[in-house]
Design a protein around this motif. Sequence first.
Motif, PDB file in Angstrom:
ATOM      1  N   ALA A 158       0.813  -1.224   0.000  1.00  0.00           N
ATOM      2  CA  ALA A 158       0.000   0.000   0.000  1.00  0.00           C
ATOM      3  C   ALA A 158       0.844   1.272   0.000  1.00  0.00           C
ATOM      4  CB  ALA A 158      -0.941  -0.006   1.205  1.00  0.00           C
ATOM      5  N   GLU A 159       2.038   1.221   0.604  1.00  0.00           N
ATOM      6  CA  GLU A 159       2.871   2.421   0.662  1.00  0.00           C
ATOM      7  C   GLU A 159       3.637   2.680  -0.656  1.00  0.00           C
ATOM      8  OE1 GLU A 159       5.173  -1.045   2.366  1.00  0.00           O
ATOM      9  OE2 GLU A 159       3.174  -0.240   2.687  1.00  0.00           O
ATOM     10  N   HIS A 160       3.611   1.739  -1.573  1.00  0.00           N
ATOM     11  CA  HIS A 160       4.285   1.932  -2.863  1.00  0.00           C
ATOM     12  C   HIS A 160       3.440   2.870  -3.720  1.00  0.00           C
ATOM     13  CE1 HIS A 160       6.157   1.119  -6.723  1.00  0.00           C
ATOM     14  NE2 HIS A 160       7.095   0.419  -6.102  1.00  0.00           N
ATOM     15  N   GLN A 161       4.065   3.897  -4.298  1.00  0.00           N
ATOM     16  CA  GLN A 161       3.309   4.890  -5.065  1.00  0.00           C
ATOM     17  C   GLN A 161       2.550   4.290  -6.246  1.00  0.00           C
ATOM     18  OE1 GLN A 161       6.237   7.741  -6.297  1.00  0.00           O
ATOM     19  NE2 GLN A 161       7.075   6.442  -7.901  1.00  0.00           N
ATOM     20  N   CYS A 162       3.053   3.193  -6.808  1.00  0.00           N
ATOM     21  CA  CYS A 162       2.366   2.581  -7.953  1.00  0.00           C
ATOM     22  C   CYS A 162       1.172   1.729  -7.548  1.00  0.00           C
ATOM     23  CB  CYS A 162       3.353   1.755  -8.772  1.00  0.00           C
ATOM     24  SG  CYS A 162       4.612   2.769  -9.560  1.00  0.00           S
ATOM     25  N   ALA A 163       0.983   1.525  -6.250  1.00  0.00           N
ATOM     26  CA  ALA A 163      -0.193   0.798  -5.785  1.00  0.00           C
ATOM     27  C   ALA A 163      -1.443   1.675  -5.876  1.00  0.00           C
ATOM     28  CB  ALA A 163       0.008   0.318  -4.348  1.00  0.00           C
ATOM     29  N   ARG A 164      -1.214   2.982  -5.917  1.00  0.00           N
ATOM     30  CA  ARG A 164      -2.336   3.912  -6.050  1.00  0.00           C
ATOM     31  C   ARG A 164      -2.690   4.095  -7.531  1.00  0.00           C
ATOM     32  NH1 ARG A 164       1.164   6.583  -2.353  1.00  0.00           N
ATOM     33  NH2 ARG A 164       1.832   8.035  -3.976  1.00  0.00           N
ATOM     34  N   LEU A 165      -3.929   4.423  -7.799  1.00  0.00           N
ATOM     35  CA  LEU A 165      -4.357   4.739  -9.150  1.00  0.00           C
ATOM     36  C   LEU A 165      -3.562   5.949  -9.634  1.00  0.00           C
ATOM     37  CD1 LEU A 165      -6.364   4.317 -11.498  1.00  0.00           C
ATOM     38  CD2 LEU A 165      -7.903   5.874 -10.300  1.00  0.00           C
ATOM     39  N   HIS A 166      -2.956   5.837 -10.800  1.00  0.00           N
ATOM     40  CA  HIS A 166      -2.172   6.933 -11.354  1.00  0.00           C
ATOM     41  C   HIS A 166      -2.096   6.776 -12.869  1.00  0.00           C
ATOM     42  CE1 HIS A 166       0.722   3.652 -10.936  1.00  0.00           C
ATOM     43  NE2 HIS A 166       1.485   4.256 -11.822  1.00  0.00           N
ATOM     44  N   GLY A 167      -1.564   7.784 -13.533  1.00  0.00           N
ATOM     45  CA  GLY A 167      -1.506   7.749 -14.984  1.00  0.00           C
ATOM     46  C   GLY A 167      -0.159   8.172 -15.525  1.00  0.00           C
ATOM     47  N   HIS A 168       0.007   7.916 -16.808  1.00  0.00           N
ATOM     48  CA  HIS A 168       1.243   8.261 -17.505  1.00  0.00           C
ATOM     49  C   HIS A 168       0.904   8.765 -18.904  1.00  0.00           C
ATOM     50  CE1 HIS A 168       3.762   6.195 -14.541  1.00  0.00           C
ATOM     51  NE2 HIS A 168       2.953   5.146 -14.633  1.00  0.00           N
ATOM     52  N   ASN A 169       1.842   9.500 -19.455  1.00  0.00           N
ATOM     53  CA  ASN A 169       1.841   9.819 -20.881  1.00  0.00           C
ATOM     54  C   ASN A 169       2.820   8.836 -21.516  1.00  0.00           C
ATOM     55  OD1 ASN A 169       0.053  12.052 -20.750  1.00  0.00           O
ATOM     56  ND2 ASN A 169       1.724  13.251 -19.877  1.00  0.00           N
ATOM     57  N   TYR A 170       2.278   7.772 -22.074  1.00  0.00           N
ATOM     58  CA  TYR A 170       3.086   6.675 -22.592  1.00  0.00           C
ATOM     59  C   TYR A 170       3.656   6.999 -23.966  1.00  0.00           C
ATOM     60  CZ  TYR A 170       1.245   3.557 -18.985  1.00  0.00           C
ATOM     61  OH  TYR A 170       0.920   2.969 -17.795  1.00  0.00           O
ATOM     62  N   VAL A 171       4.836   6.454 -24.211  1.00  0.00           N
ATOM     63  CA  VAL A 171       5.443   6.468 -25.537  1.00  0.00           C
ATOM     64  C   VAL A 171       5.708   5.006 -25.901  1.00  0.00           C
ATOM     65  CG1 VAL A 171       7.391   7.222 -26.954  1.00  0.00           C
ATOM     66  CG2 VAL A 171       6.544   8.693 -25.105  1.00  0.00           C
ATOM     67  N   VAL A 172       5.219   4.599 -27.054  1.00  0.00           N
ATOM     68  CA  VAL A 172       5.449   3.251 -27.564  1.00  0.00           C
ATOM     69  C   VAL A 172       6.319   3.402 -28.807  1.00  0.00           C
ATOM     70  CG1 VAL A 172       4.384   1.190 -28.552  1.00  0.00           C
ATOM     71  CG2 VAL A 172       3.211   2.457 -26.738  1.00  0.00           C
TER      72      VAL A 172
END
Length: 118
Positions: free
Chosen positions: A21-35
């Motif tokens: 739970a303390e890991h920042q990626c466990a929370r809902l979040h977003g990115h501007n992805y580059v593929v």
Amino acid sequence: MFRITKEFHFSASHQLAHLPAEHQCARLHGHNYVVEVELSAATLNSDGFVRDYHELAPLKHYIDEAFDHRHLNDVLGHDGVTAEYLAKHFYDWCKERLPETSAVRVSETPKTWAEYRP
């Protein structure tokens, strides 16, 4: 070996709920992805290309329609949608349609990349 690459961009959210739970990626979040898709060939086609860049338009359409401004956990039906997972997903999608596909890289931030290359 000849290689070409093309970049595609999309914005989306995800959550790695299996992390502590303390890991920042466990929370809902977003990115501007580059593929970034890489295609390779030992020889060029009759037009002098590995493949015409316009032939990658179906990937842009797929990304825009299925991934842009969506929640990736829902799109892919998976709770561990990491950059690595996306790189493999897009590699498989491309390889089925573009046999010259040799690698796919996915970035979540300007300083980080994950790559799938068999």
